[in-house]
Design an enzyme around this catalytic site. Structure first.
Site, PDB file in Angstrom:
ATOM      1  N   HIS A 165      -5.403  -7.229  18.153  1.00  0.00           N
ATOM      2  CA  HIS A 165      -3.949  -7.200  18.038  1.00  0.00           C
ATOM      3  C   HIS A 165      -3.372  -8.293  18.902  1.00  0.00           C
ATOM      4  O   HIS A 165      -3.899  -8.578  19.974  1.00  0.00           O
ATOM      5  CB  HIS A 165      -3.392  -5.833  18.483  1.00  0.00           C
ATOM      6  CG  HIS A 165      -2.005  -5.610  18.028  1.00  0.00           C
ATOM      7  ND1 HIS A 165      -0.924  -6.061  18.748  1.00  0.00           N
ATOM      8  CD2 HIS A 165      -1.521  -5.049  16.900  1.00  0.00           C
ATOM      9  CE1 HIS A 165       0.171  -5.751  18.080  1.00  0.00           C
ATOM     10  NE2 HIS A 165      -0.149  -5.148  16.955  1.00  0.00           N
ATOM     11  N   ASP A 212      -4.210   0.018  11.822  1.00  0.00           N
ATOM     12  CA  ASP A 212      -4.693  -0.018  10.441  1.00  0.00           C
ATOM     13  C   ASP A 212      -6.132   0.447  10.290  1.00  0.00           C
ATOM     14  O   ASP A 212      -6.618   0.601   9.174  1.00  0.00           O
ATOM     15  CB  ASP A 212      -4.569  -1.445   9.884  1.00  0.00           C
ATOM     16  CG  ASP A 212      -3.125  -1.826   9.645  1.00  0.00           C
ATOM     17  OD1 ASP A 212      -2.355  -0.938   9.265  1.00  0.00           O
ATOM     18  OD2 ASP A 212      -2.770  -2.998   9.837  1.00  0.00           O
TER      19      ASP A 212
END
Ligand code: CMC
Length: 428
Positions: A307, A364
């Site tokens: 991320h 996700d």
């Protein structure tokens, strides 16, 4: 507290104000730097550039903290509902009982879309990806609500535009799926909750009664809360920058949907399941795929890992991993892909490559496993993300307008040819 910094450049000293946020995060204000020194800043991918001041969402990537308007994501996911969180994000405070009742009722009563939307939908081939269809249909709302084109209208009119966006997105999303399936569309039912209504429009058929399993609608509500905002990510920054030209809310959200679609952003949830399926079909050798992800000559990346901001853990992923276990348990589903995901996570988290770079499962990684268990087809996963992110986009668009932010317009360092003379085609 030091409130300015000095830049020494070419024999001159420039003072740069330091702006401090409410969580003591500091920023150098470089807005006057070019005028004073001729310098601009260069930051590919805006890795270290703040584009605005915002009071909506706080995120600390080192500590894995995420808060909407001061409330922790953990507490909201456990105790709140998606529409309550939407109100909180958009209007800044938790609603009173009456405010929430009014908000929920307004959304339910605006969920129907104009019948002519069906003819737009009919024009899409059945193979169309639902994200493309959704983005187009949201943009088409400007045609049905031409007053929404002007973002400078009264507060009441802007609120109407906001309510319509939240109310109609599930209908448009479900219809984009029905188009793909070449099934008749289902109309919204005002008596149902936001998520139950979406589920009946997705899976219902005019030939039968649809019973919505409360386990499914509750799980979906939690997922939507977890996706509701994430400060200045790719799609939200897109929404703000499109809106900064005074484009309408619907046009701005439509571009947000397009930005979300890519596999490095919201599209990762679809890519994760496709990757896990590939690993399963290839014999379940997770080490092989971890090695591929580390190999710089191989474009393969572990989807659902890493991320831009979180470098310790993604708090949303922690909640979703537990929710995935609970939902599969409650629905009595065994999914071999969940086992592969857990194995993959374990191997990667113990691998130096991933540790050094602070690469952890993101939101996700496990969300697709829940969507699958809920019966949602893979290419609808990113649409689910869009449904969740909508209140965040709206809140950020509204804040940007209310703060009278200038048009977003980055600078560049030009690296092309200097001035040269045109050569006619005969002489080339
Ligand atoms: N697999 C393997 N290596 C990775 C991965 C990954 N998933 N992610 C980052 N790296 C490596 C990358 O190769 C680089 O290595 P090096 O320093 O040796 O060049 C280093 O880690 C830093 O990566 P980066 O690409 O410079 O980092 P970024 O901040 O630009 O990208 C990211 C962040 C999310 C795009 C990236 O981690 C990625 O592509 N992840 C996979 C896609 C994904 O899961 N996206 C969903 C993000 S969460 C949902 C949301 O969008 O909100």
């Amino acid at each position: 507290m030091v409130n300015k910094a000095e830049l020494h450049y070419d024999g001159e000293v420039y003072e740069l104000p330091v702006i401090t946020g409410s969580e003591n995060e500091n920023a150098l204000d470089i807005s006057k730097l070019r005028g004073q020194s001729g310098l601009i800043t260069l930051d590919r991918g805006f890795k270290n550039t703040g584009s605005c001041e915002s009071s909506i969402t706080f995120l600390n990537g080192e500590k894995g903290i995420l808060r909407y308007r001061g409330y922790s994501i953990e507490e909201l996911a456990e105790k709140s509902t998606f529409l309550e969180v939407s109100f909180l994000l958009i209007y800044g405070e938790l609603p009173t009982k009456d405010e929430l009742k009014f908000f929920v009722n307004e959304i339910a009563t605006h969920s129907l879309v104009h019948e002519d939307v069906k003819s737009i939908l009919d024009g899409f081939p059945s193979k169309s990806h639902p994200m493309g269809v959704l983005s187009s249909l949201v943009s088409s709302l400007t045609a049905f609500y031409p007053k929404s084109l002007d973002p400078n209208r009264s507060k009441e009119e802007i609120d109407g535009t906001i309510i319509r966006a939240i109310a109609k997105l599930p209908t448009l999303a479900a219809w984009s799926f029905k188009n793909r399936m070449r099934q008749p569309i289902m109309y919204p039912k005002n008596s149902l909750s936001y998520t139950a209504n979406f589920i009946q429009m997705m899976f219902g058929l005019p030939t039968m009664e649809t019973e919505v399993n409360p386990i499914i609608s509750k799980a979906l509500d939690k997922l939507l809360i977890l996706h509701a905002d994430h400060e200045q990510n790719c799609s939200t920054a897109t929404v703000r920058i499109v809106g900064s030209s005074h484009a309408s809310l619907y046009a701005s959200v439509s571009s947000g949907i397009a930005a979300l679609w890519g596999p490095l952003h919201g599209g990762a949830n679809q890519a994760v399941i496709e990757m896990l399926e590939d690993i399963k079909d290839d014999g379940g050798d997770v080490d092989k795929y971890v090695a591929k992800a580390k190999d710089k000559s191989d474009p393969f990346r572990l989807m659902g890992f890493g991320h831009r901001v979180y470098k310790s853990f993604d708090p949303r992923a922690t909640i979703i991993k537990k929710a995935a276990d609970d939902v599969l348990d409650e629905l009595g589903i065994e999914d071999p892909v969940l086992d592969i995901a857990k194995k993959l996570e374990k191997v990667a988290l113990n691998d130096e490559y991933f540790k050094e770079r602070g690469l952890y499962p993101n939101v996700d990684f496990y969300s697709g496993i829940i969507y699958r268990a809920l019966g949602i087809p893979t290419d609808m996963f990113t649409v689910m993300f869009a449904l969740g992110r909508l209140p965040g986009w709206i809140a950020q668009w509204k804040e940007m307008r209310e703060n009278h932010e200038p048009i977003g317009r980055p600078r560049q360092v030009f690296t092309g040819s200097s001035a040269r003379q045109y050569v006619s085609i005969e002489n080339r």
